[in-house]
Design a protein around this motif. Structure first.
Motif, PDB file in Angstrom:
ATOM      1  N   MET A 207     -54.641 -46.848 103.156  1.00 43.82           N
ATOM      2  CA  MET A 207     -53.849 -45.967 102.302  1.00 43.82           C
ATOM      3  C   MET A 207     -54.647 -45.565 101.067  1.00 43.82           C
ATOM      4  N   ALA A 208     -54.628 -44.283 100.773  1.00 44.05           N
ATOM      5  CA  ALA A 208     -55.157 -43.827  99.495  1.00 44.05           C
ATOM      6  C   ALA A 208     -54.213 -44.301  98.396  1.00 44.05           C
ATOM      7  N   ASN A 209     -54.735 -44.468  97.203  1.00 47.58           N
ATOM      8  CA  ASN A 209     -53.835 -44.837  96.107  1.00 47.58           C
ATOM      9  C   ASN A 209     -54.362 -44.371  94.764  1.00 47.58           C
ATOM     10  N   ILE A 210     -53.438 -44.283  93.813  1.00 45.37           N
ATOM     11  CA  ILE A 210     -53.756 -44.151  92.393  1.00 45.37           C
ATOM     12  C   ILE A 210     -52.983 -45.245  91.682  1.00 45.37           C
ATOM     13  N   SER A 211     -53.648 -45.947  90.787  1.00 45.37           N
ATOM     14  CA  SER A 211     -52.978 -46.984  90.012  1.00 45.37           C
ATOM     15  C   SER A 211     -53.260 -46.764  88.534  1.00 45.37           C
ATOM     16  N   GLY A 212     -52.332 -47.208  87.703  1.00 44.77           N
ATOM     17  CA  GLY A 212     -52.543 -47.035  86.281  1.00 44.77           C
ATOM     18  C   GLY A 212     -51.449 -47.661  85.447  1.00 44.77           C
ATOM     19  N   LYS A 213     -51.642 -47.629  84.142  1.00 45.25           N
ATOM     20  CA  LYS A 213     -50.750 -48.289  83.207  1.00 45.25           C
ATOM     21  C   LYS A 213     -50.048 -47.257  82.321  1.00 45.25           C
ATOM     22  N   PHE A 214     -48.737 -47.458  82.144  1.00 44.66           N
ATOM     23  CA  PHE A 214     -47.926 -46.613  81.276  1.00 44.66           C
ATOM     24  C   PHE A 214     -47.565 -47.426  80.042  1.00 44.66           C
ATOM     25  N   ARG A 215     -47.974 -46.936  78.875  1.00 43.35           N
ATOM     26  CA  ARG A 215     -47.797 -47.675  77.623  1.00 43.35           C
ATOM     27  C   ARG A 215     -46.817 -46.932  76.726  1.00 43.35           C
ATOM     28  N   PHE A 216     -45.687 -47.582  76.492  1.00 42.39           N
ATOM     29  CA  PHE A 216     -44.644 -47.001  75.652  1.00 42.39           C
ATOM     30  C   PHE A 216     -44.750 -47.562  74.234  1.00 42.39           C
ATOM     31  N   HIS A 217     -44.511 -46.686  73.256  1.00 44.60           N
ATOM     32  CA  HIS A 217     -44.624 -47.045  71.849  1.00 44.60           C
ATOM     33  C   HIS A 217     -43.332 -46.687  71.133  1.00 44.60           C
ATOM     34  N   GLY A 218     -42.762 -47.682  70.440  1.00 45.47           N
ATOM     35  CA  GLY A 218     -41.499 -47.471  69.739  1.00 45.47           C
ATOM     36  C   GLY A 218     -41.578 -47.914  68.296  1.00 45.47           C
ATOM     37  N   ILE A 219     -40.442 -48.367  67.752  1.00 41.73           N
ATOM     38  CA  ILE A 219     -40.367 -48.805  66.363  1.00 41.73           C
ATOM     39  C   ILE A 219     -39.680 -50.165  66.329  1.00 41.73           C
ATOM     40  N   SER A 220     -40.322 -51.133  65.693  1.00 39.97           N
ATOM     41  CA  SER A 220     -39.746 -52.471  65.595  1.00 39.97           C
ATOM     42  C   SER A 220     -38.595 -52.495  64.589  1.00 39.97           C
ATOM     43  N   ALA A 221     -37.633 -53.376  64.849  1.00 40.33           N
ATOM     44  CA  ALA A 221     -36.508 -53.583  63.931  1.00 40.33           C
ATOM     45  C   ALA A 221     -35.823 -54.886  64.307  1.00 40.33           C
ATOM     46  N   HIS A 222     -34.972 -55.370  63.418  1.00 41.94           N
ATOM     47  CA  HIS A 222     -34.165 -56.551  63.714  1.00 41.94           C
ATOM     48  C   HIS A 222     -33.111 -56.145  64.739  1.00 41.94           C
ATOM     49  N   ALA A 223     -33.089 -56.832  65.859  1.00 42.92           N
ATOM     50  CA  ALA A 223     -32.224 -56.412  66.953  1.00 42.92           C
ATOM     51  C   ALA A 223     -30.744 -56.577  66.654  1.00 42.92           C
ATOM     52  N   ALA A 224     -30.382 -57.414  65.656  1.00 39.31           N
ATOM     53  CA  ALA A 224     -28.975 -57.612  65.301  1.00 39.31           C
ATOM     54  C   ALA A 224     -28.624 -56.947  63.979  1.00 39.31           C
ATOM     55  N   ALA A 225     -29.467 -57.110  62.960  1.00 44.13           N
ATOM     56  CA  ALA A 225     -29.148 -56.607  61.626  1.00 44.13           C
ATOM     57  C   ALA A 225     -29.335 -55.099  61.490  1.00 44.13           C
ATOM     58  N   ALA A 306     -35.896 -39.800  76.469  1.00 45.07           N
ATOM     59  CA  ALA A 306     -34.532 -40.346  76.504  1.00 45.07           C
ATOM     60  C   ALA A 306     -34.357 -41.530  75.571  1.00 45.07           C
ATOM     61  N   THR A 307     -35.439 -42.253  75.284  1.00 48.00           N
ATOM     62  CA  THR A 307     -35.328 -43.479  74.487  1.00 48.00           C
ATOM     63  C   THR A 307     -35.914 -43.347  73.091  1.00 48.00           C
ATOM     64  N   GLY A 308     -36.344 -42.148  72.732  1.00 47.25           N
ATOM     65  CA  GLY A 308     -36.894 -41.952  71.399  1.00 47.25           C
ATOM     66  C   GLY A 308     -38.221 -42.634  71.187  1.00 47.25           C
ATOM     67  N   THR A 309     -38.968 -42.824  72.258  1.00 47.39           N
ATOM     68  CA  THR A 309     -40.285 -43.453  72.184  1.00 47.39           C
ATOM     69  C   THR A 309     -41.352 -42.441  72.583  1.00 47.39           C
ATOM     70  N   THR A 310     -42.588 -42.862  72.572  1.00 47.61           N
ATOM     71  CA  THR A 310     -43.678 -42.055  73.103  1.00 47.61           C
ATOM     72  C   THR A 310     -44.375 -42.852  74.202  1.00 47.61           C
ATOM     73  N   VAL A 311     -45.111 -42.157  75.050  1.00 47.33           N
ATOM     74  CA  VAL A 311     -45.792 -42.833  76.155  1.00 47.33           C
ATOM     75  C   VAL A 311     -47.140 -42.185  76.397  1.00 47.33           C
ATOM     76  N   ASP A 312     -48.116 -42.997  76.748  1.00 41.69           N
ATOM     77  CA  ASP A 312     -49.386 -42.497  77.255  1.00 41.69           C
ATOM     78  C   ASP A 312     -49.705 -43.257  78.529  1.00 41.69           C
ATOM     79  N   ASN A 313     -50.557 -42.709  79.356  1.00 44.20           N
ATOM     80  CA  ASN A 313     -50.898 -43.392  80.605  1.00 44.20           C
ATOM     81  C   ASN A 313     -52.393 -43.345  80.843  1.00 44.20           C
ATOM     82  N   GLU A 314     -52.868 -44.374  81.530  1.00 42.31           N
ATOM     83  CA  GLU A 314     -54.278 -44.497  81.871  1.00 42.31           C
ATOM     84  C   GLU A 314     -54.402 -44.789  83.354  1.00 42.31           C
ATOM     85  N   ILE A 315     -55.081 -43.912  84.094  1.00 47.46           N
ATOM     86  CA  ILE A 315     -55.389 -44.211  85.494  1.00 47.46           C
ATOM     87  C   ILE A 315     -56.516 -45.240  85.512  1.00 47.46           C
TER      88      ILE A 315
END
Length: 492
Positions: A207-225, A306-315
């Motif tokens: 099988m031919a294939n392409i593989s790679g990584k998807f890296r999502f970047h968001g904003i840290s915050a206190h998950a409760a406060a 949809a999640t207010g993040t950004t993404v980049d990918n690397e094959i």
């Protein structure tokens, strides 16, 4: 047995032409004896690399050991080729003539550390194991090359023999960079082998294939406060997974998509600002792989929106489907049949019987002594970077029974057998078959010409090689985790 396989077997067993019968029986026997003589070196090398279990592009000690063995045997070795520190080319040249290449692999798989016990027994503190038997692959290919060199010198055979040290087959596509660098442009034929649970010469497609990584970047915050202040990178990964899962209904049915989440945050009460998913897309048709991969990229981009993040990918990897040479398969099948299968001791049979209890598929243990040509399944099974070579040079390989019948690749059972005497015996069968096949090809320009004509016809006149991973440099860190700080830096 398919009609295609039956025809291949019939052709393989047909008498050779007068020219192709140029390797006298005494010389063939001498080559086999040479490999038997060097059996201790094969075993030592294979077990040492098994113990190190170095993953893709980190095989520093394994590569150095194989290079040292070849240098000691008289090969000229060029390390660090094609931008890969653990890749090498070893050459022996005597006059002008064909150039025959033999492939050697030596990378391990993450998460499969296992002793040689016939029961599941992890090795504490060890992160990887040879679940595809590449420790055997590299050791046997090197010993085959040494035997061929000795034969060439003794019989004044003209031509060049090369060993290609090929790192990172498991997802790193090391051989693609060798092809892209032009290191096979003048090669007449390439031979390879792979550990397995049965002997056979395989002419079907992978099988031919392409593989790679998807890296999502968001904003840290206190998950409760203050969760409203955060944007979860992990949400992006999870929404992407849902989107891709719904997409599966609307892609060619023979396509495979699989992934793991390689980073998803450090603590539940912290909104993660970085998350990563590692994807594979496979199909026998490289064009379908390109199309489906583009849709996976779109799913990632939509998930980021949809999640207010950004993404980049690397094959990180990409390989063609196999285009094996049936012309060369005839020669290799004949030699595999001449070498024959393994003979196990009572102790080895007892070990195999115990391990077989853990396998989902039961096969007769004596099947390891059988040899035959075989095709891969209609969906192609796994993927390999050998495929890219097969579209540029006539290429053929065999599977040798180094594992207990019924053993799946990438399993702890394969790791155990790859470090055992059973694995070593199967590797010796492979080394002998490679050596005899290379000798036949050095003395048969007609066979090499026929193989080249077959490849030209199969590719078509308009074919131009274009790597599925594009023009990127080798992904030397693809087995290393992406640091969390990288995600934080990219999100600022």
């Amino acid at each position: 047995m398919t009609i295609k396989t039956a025809l291949l077997l019939a052709a393989a067993l047909a008498p050779l032409s007068a020219h192709a019968q140029g390797v006298p029986e005494a010389q063939r026997s001498a080559m086999l004896a040479a490999i038997d003589k060097h059996a201790p070196e094969l075993e030592s090398t294979a077990k040492t690399i098994w113990g190190w279990s170095e993953v893709g592009y980190q095989e520093n000690k394994s590569s150095a050991l194989l290079q040292a063995r070849l240098k000691k045997a008289g090969f000229a070795v060029t390390p660090g080729v094609a931008g890969m520190p653990t890749a090498f080319v070893a050459s022996f040249k005597q006059g002008s003539g064909p150039v025959i290449g033999i492939l050697a692999e030596y990378d391990a798989l993450p998460g499969l550390a296992q002793t040689t016990a016939p029961t599941k027994t992890a090795i504490p503190g060890k992160a990887a194991g040879h679940g595809c038997g590449h420790n055997l692959f590299g050791a046997a290919s090197v010993e085959a090359a040494i035997a061929i060199r000795e034969w060439m010198i003794a019989n004044k055979v003209q031509g060049e023999l090369r060993v290609y040290g090929s790192p990172a087959e498991e997802g790193g596509s090391g051989k693609v960079y060798l092809v892209r660098a032009g290191l096979f442009d003048d090669v007449s034929a390439v031979l390879h082998w792979h550990p397995g649970d049965a002997n056979g010469v395989s002419t079907g497609k992978s099988m031919a294939n392409i593989s790679g990584k998807f890296r999502f970047h968001g904003i840290s915050a206190h998950a409760a406060a203050s969760p409203d202040k955060g944007r979860s990178a992990l949400d992006g990964v999870e929404v992407m997974d849902v989107a891709v899962n719904f997409m599966r209904e609307h892609i060619p049915s023979s396509t495979r998509i699989h992934n793991i989440i390689t980073a998803g945050g450090e603590a539940p009460n912290v909104v993660p600002d970085f998350a990563e998913s590692y994807y594979y897309v496979r199909n026998v048709d490289p064009a379908i792989v390109r199309d489906v991969w583009a849709r996976v990229v779109k799913a990632a981009e939509g998930s980021a929106m949809a999640t207010g993040t950004t993404v980049d990918n690397e094959i990180t990897g990409g390989v063609y489907s196999m285009l094996a040479s049936e012309t060369l398969a005839k020669v290799m099948t004949r030699n595999l049949d001449a070498v024959g299968g393994e003979q196990w001791t009572p102790q080895e049979i007892a070990w195999a019987t115990e391990l077989q209890k853990t396998l989902p598929t039961q096969k007769p243990l004596d099947s390891v002594r059988q040899t035959s040509s075989r095709e891969r399944g209609p969906d192609g099974g796994g993927s390999t970077d050998v495929s890219d070579i097969s579209w540029t040079v006539p290429t053929i390989g065999l599977n040798a029974a180094t594992w207990v019948p019924g053993t799946p690749a990438h399993s702890w059972q394969a790791v155990a057998a790859s470090g055992s005497s059973i694995g070593i015996k199967g590797a010796a069968v492979a080394a002998k078959t490679l050596a005899l096949t290379a000798a036949d090809l050095f003395l048969s320009p007609e066979t090499l010409a026929a193989a080249k004509a077959e490849l030209d016809k199969a590719r078509g006149p308009a074919f131009r090689y274009d790597a599925l991973l594009g023009k990127r440099a080798p992904a030397l860190d693809y087995r290393k985790p992406t640091p969390a700080w990288e995600g934080t830096a990219k999100s600022n």
